[in-house]
Motif scaffolding. Structure first.
Motif, PDB file in Angstrom:
ATOM      1  N   ILE A   4     -58.784  23.405 -39.040  1.00 52.33           N
ATOM      2  CA  ILE A   4     -59.838  22.746 -39.805  1.00 52.33           C
ATOM      3  C   ILE A   4     -59.432  22.749 -41.275  1.00 52.33           C
ATOM      4  O   ILE A   4     -59.349  23.813 -41.909  1.00 52.33           O
ATOM      5  CB  ILE A   4     -61.182  23.475 -39.619  1.00 52.33           C
ATOM      6  CG1 ILE A   4     -61.555  23.512 -38.131  1.00 52.33           C
ATOM      7  CG2 ILE A   4     -62.281  22.816 -40.437  1.00 52.33           C
ATOM      8  CD1 ILE A   4     -62.754  24.395 -37.831  1.00 52.33           C
ATOM      9  N   LEU A   5     -59.140  21.585 -41.807  1.00 52.97           N
ATOM     10  CA  LEU A   5     -58.748  21.447 -43.208  1.00 52.97           C
ATOM     11  C   LEU A   5     -59.953  20.960 -44.003  1.00 52.97           C
ATOM     12  O   LEU A   5     -60.575  19.957 -43.651  1.00 52.97           O
ATOM     13  CB  LEU A   5     -57.589  20.469 -43.351  1.00 52.97           C
ATOM     14  CG  LEU A   5     -56.314  20.824 -42.586  1.00 52.97           C
ATOM     15  CD1 LEU A   5     -55.243  19.747 -42.799  1.00 52.97           C
ATOM     16  CD2 LEU A   5     -55.779  22.193 -42.995  1.00 52.97           C
ATOM     17  N   VAL A   6     -60.264  21.669 -45.076  1.00 43.82           N
ATOM     18  CA  VAL A   6     -61.455  21.377 -45.880  1.00 43.82           C
ATOM     19  C   VAL A   6     -61.037  21.152 -47.325  1.00 43.82           C
ATOM     20  O   VAL A   6     -60.337  22.000 -47.908  1.00 43.82           O
ATOM     21  CB  VAL A   6     -62.470  22.531 -45.825  1.00 43.82           C
ATOM     22  CG1 VAL A   6     -63.743  22.180 -46.591  1.00 43.82           C
ATOM     23  CG2 VAL A   6     -62.794  22.921 -44.387  1.00 43.82           C
ATOM     24  N   GLY A 181     -65.069  17.552 -47.697  1.00 42.09           N
ATOM     25  CA  GLY A 181     -64.786  16.766 -46.501  1.00 42.09           C
ATOM     26  C   GLY A 181     -63.900  17.562 -45.554  1.00 42.09           C
ATOM     27  O   GLY A 181     -63.051  18.356 -45.986  1.00 42.09           O
ATOM     28  N   VAL A 182     -64.098  17.359 -44.264  1.00 42.78           N
ATOM     29  CA  VAL A 182     -63.439  18.173 -43.237  1.00 42.78           C
ATOM     30  C   VAL A 182     -62.570  17.298 -42.340  1.00 42.78           C
ATOM     31  O   VAL A 182     -63.007  16.243 -41.872  1.00 42.78           O
ATOM     32  CB  VAL A 182     -64.488  18.908 -42.378  1.00 42.78           C
ATOM     33  CG1 VAL A 182     -63.823  19.670 -41.233  1.00 42.78           C
ATOM     34  CG2 VAL A 182     -65.321  19.858 -43.239  1.00 42.78           C
ATOM     35  N   VAL A 183     -61.334  17.759 -42.093  1.00 42.10           N
ATOM     36  CA  VAL A 183     -60.430  17.126 -41.137  1.00 42.10           C
ATOM     37  C   VAL A 183     -60.133  18.154 -40.046  1.00 42.10           C
ATOM     38  O   VAL A 183     -59.752  19.286 -40.346  1.00 42.10           O
ATOM     39  CB  VAL A 183     -59.118  16.680 -41.805  1.00 42.10           C
ATOM     40  CG1 VAL A 183     -58.175  16.043 -40.774  1.00 42.10           C
ATOM     41  CG2 VAL A 183     -59.404  15.708 -42.948  1.00 42.10           C
ATOM     42  N   LEU A 196     -58.400  14.980 -34.708  1.00 36.26           N
ATOM     43  CA  LEU A 196     -59.569  14.728 -33.869  1.00 36.26           C
ATOM     44  C   LEU A 196     -60.677  14.032 -34.643  1.00 36.26           C
ATOM     45  O   LEU A 196     -61.358  13.154 -34.108  1.00 36.26           O
ATOM     46  CB  LEU A 196     -60.087  16.037 -33.287  1.00 36.26           C
ATOM     47  CG  LEU A 196     -59.083  16.862 -32.471  1.00 36.26           C
ATOM     48  CD1 LEU A 196     -59.726  18.160 -32.014  1.00 36.26           C
ATOM     49  CD2 LEU A 196     -58.566  16.065 -31.281  1.00 36.26           C
ATOM     50  N   SER A 197     -60.877  14.434 -35.898  1.00 41.57           N
ATOM     51  CA  SER A 197     -61.923  13.809 -36.713  1.00 41.57           C
ATOM     52  C   SER A 197     -61.545  13.876 -38.182  1.00 41.57           C
ATOM     53  O   SER A 197     -60.790  14.756 -38.609  1.00 41.57           O
ATOM     54  CB  SER A 197     -63.285  14.479 -36.483  1.00 41.57           C
ATOM     55  OG  SER A 197     -63.286  15.813 -36.970  1.00 41.57           O
ATOM     56  N   TRP A 198     -62.084  12.920 -38.930  1.00 42.97           N
ATOM     57  CA  TRP A 198     -61.826  12.827 -40.374  1.00 42.97           C
ATOM     58  C   TRP A 198     -63.178  12.606 -41.061  1.00 42.97           C
ATOM     59  O   TRP A 198     -63.799  11.561 -40.891  1.00 42.97           O
ATOM     60  CB  TRP A 198     -60.881  11.667 -40.672  1.00 42.97           C
ATOM     61  CG  TRP A 198     -60.474  11.560 -42.109  1.00 42.97           C
ATOM     62  CD1 TRP A 198     -61.225  11.049 -43.133  1.00 42.97           C
ATOM     63  CD2 TRP A 198     -59.245  11.978 -42.689  1.00 42.97           C
ATOM     64  NE1 TRP A 198     -60.530  11.117 -44.313  1.00 42.97           N
ATOM     65  CE2 TRP A 198     -59.309  11.694 -44.072  1.00 42.97           C
ATOM     66  CE3 TRP A 198     -58.083  12.567 -42.179  1.00 42.97           C
ATOM     67  CZ2 TRP A 198     -58.265  11.959 -44.945  1.00 42.97           C
ATOM     68  CZ3 TRP A 198     -57.044  12.837 -43.044  1.00 42.97           C
ATOM     69  CH2 TRP A 198     -57.135  12.540 -44.408  1.00 42.97           C
ATOM     70  N   ALA A 199     -63.637  13.604 -41.788  1.00 39.27           N
ATOM     71  CA  ALA A 199     -64.911  13.518 -42.505  1.00 39.27           C
ATOM     72  C   ALA A 199     -66.045  13.072 -41.584  1.00 39.27           C
ATOM     73  O   ALA A 199     -66.869  12.236 -41.955  1.00 39.27           O
ATOM     74  CB  ALA A 199     -64.782  12.580 -43.707  1.00 39.27           C
ATOM     75  N   GLY A 200     -66.076  13.615 -40.383  1.00 36.98           N
ATOM     76  CA  GLY A 200     -67.143  13.328 -39.449  1.00 36.98           C
ATOM     77  C   GLY A 200     -66.905  12.134 -38.558  1.00 36.98           C
ATOM     78  O   GLY A 200     -67.655  11.911 -37.610  1.00 36.98           O
ATOM     79  N   ALA A 201     -65.861  11.336 -38.830  1.00 38.25           N
ATOM     80  CA  ALA A 201     -65.540  10.175 -38.006  1.00 38.25           C
ATOM     81  C   ALA A 201     -64.492  10.553 -36.974  1.00 38.25           C
ATOM     82  O   ALA A 201     -63.477  11.165 -37.302  1.00 38.25           O
ATOM     83  CB  ALA A 201     -65.022   9.026 -38.868  1.00 38.25           C
ATOM     84  N   VAL A 202     -64.748  10.199 -35.711  1.00 42.41           N
ATOM     85  CA  VAL A 202     -63.764  10.431 -34.667  1.00 42.41           C
ATOM     86  C   VAL A 202     -62.531   9.580 -34.955  1.00 42.41           C
ATOM     87  O   VAL A 202     -62.643   8.417 -35.341  1.00 42.41           O
ATOM     88  CB  VAL A 202     -64.355  10.069 -33.287  1.00 42.41           C
ATOM     89  CG1 VAL A 202     -63.295  10.179 -32.196  1.00 42.41           C
ATOM     90  CG2 VAL A 202     -65.541  10.965 -32.972  1.00 42.41           C
ATOM     91  N   VAL A 203     -61.346  10.155 -34.772  1.00 48.79           N
ATOM     92  CA  VAL A 203     -60.104   9.417 -34.988  1.00 48.79           C
ATOM     93  C   VAL A 203     -59.612   8.904 -33.647  1.00 48.79           C
ATOM     94  O   VAL A 203     -59.363   9.682 -32.723  1.00 48.79           O
ATOM     95  CB  VAL A 203     -59.040  10.298 -35.656  1.00 48.79           C
ATOM     96  CG1 VAL A 203     -57.733   9.518 -35.806  1.00 48.79           C
ATOM     97  CG2 VAL A 203     -59.525  10.782 -37.017  1.00 48.79           C
ATOM     98  N   ALA A 204     -59.493   7.593 -33.526  1.00 49.38           N
ATOM     99  CA  ALA A 204     -59.049   6.992 -32.274  1.00 49.38           C
ATOM    100  C   ALA A 204     -57.571   7.268 -32.052  1.00 49.38           C
ATOM    101  O   ALA A 204     -56.782   7.291 -33.001  1.00 49.38           O
ATOM    102  CB  ALA A 204     -59.302   5.484 -32.301  1.00 49.38           C
TER     103      ALA A 204
END
Length: 222
Positions: A4-6, A181-183, A196-204
């Motif tokens: 988890i990168l913040v 923001g969280v990755v 898996l996700s970027w700032a709350g958005a699922v990464v396709a």
């Protein structure tokens, strides 16, 4: 390993859009402190077993509430600090010289890792990645299944663009990361990582409905 990168909370330099990469750097604004205080709740569902921060004051202040909530110490490592601006330090982010900083980072993300930031203290992309890799490798070797690292916007965008197989330089260019923001990624240094996700958005996944690293859901950070 779940990584988890913040990005750190807001700083006075963020408010005026000024490049400020030197150690120890500024602390947090009032908003930045509130952002840091909100992290434990924001990450409440994550079983975090280790919390890292860079050598800059702002990341350690951001990490402190999260670590305290989990009964952990903050592990401070220089390798996850911000990309050094070299001669561009102190420039306005929207000036021509300020934009050169981001162009250089994005050139690294696109593969030109020998390019250097201008001036003494300006590192190359290979050097920036190597120091970040070393901290991620240390965390993986420590055996924790979920690790949080409080780091910096440009450094996170660079490292994820190069090391996450479903992200790329175009994604990094199009997706700035807001304060705190969280990755979230999954993988290992040996096998590579998947975002898996970027700032709350699922990464396709790459190739599914768009280019590599398409943010499938949620707003685009700005």
């Amino acid at each position: 390993m779940r990584l988890i990168l913040v990005r750190h909370g807001e700083t006075p330099s963020n408010v005026v859009s000024r490049l400020d990469t030197a150690v120890p750097g500024p602390g947090l604004t009032d908003l930045g402190r509130r952002q840091a205080a909100a992290l434990p709740d924001a990450l409440a569902e994550e079983d975090i077993e280790a919390v890292y921060a860079s050598t800059l004051v702002r990341t350690q202040l951001t990490a402190a509430p999260l670590a305290a909530a989990r009964g952990l110490d903050v592990i401070v490592r220089d390798g996850i600090r911000e990309v050094s601006a070299g001669d561009l330090e102190g420039e306005a982010g929207d000036s021509e010289r300020g934009r050169l900083y981001l162009r250089t980072v994005l050139s690294w993300a696109a593969g030109d890792l020998d390019l250097r930031m201008p001036g003494p203290g300006g590192e190359s992309g290979a050097e920036a990645l190597a120091r970040y890799d070393a901290v991620v490798a240390e965390a993986a070797a420590g055996g924790a299944e979920t690790v949080a690292m409080v780091s910096h916007g440009a450094a996170i965008r660079l490292w994820t663009a190069v090391r996450a197989h479903n992200l790329d330089a175009d994604f990094a260019a199009a997706h700035p990361l807001r304060n705190t923001g969280v990755v979230i990624l999954d993988g290992s240094p040996a096998d590579g990582f998947k975002a898996l996700s970027w700032a709350g958005a699922v990464v396709a996944p790459a190739g599914e409905g768009g280019p590599a690293g398409r943010a499938a859901d949620g707003p685009t950070p700005s």
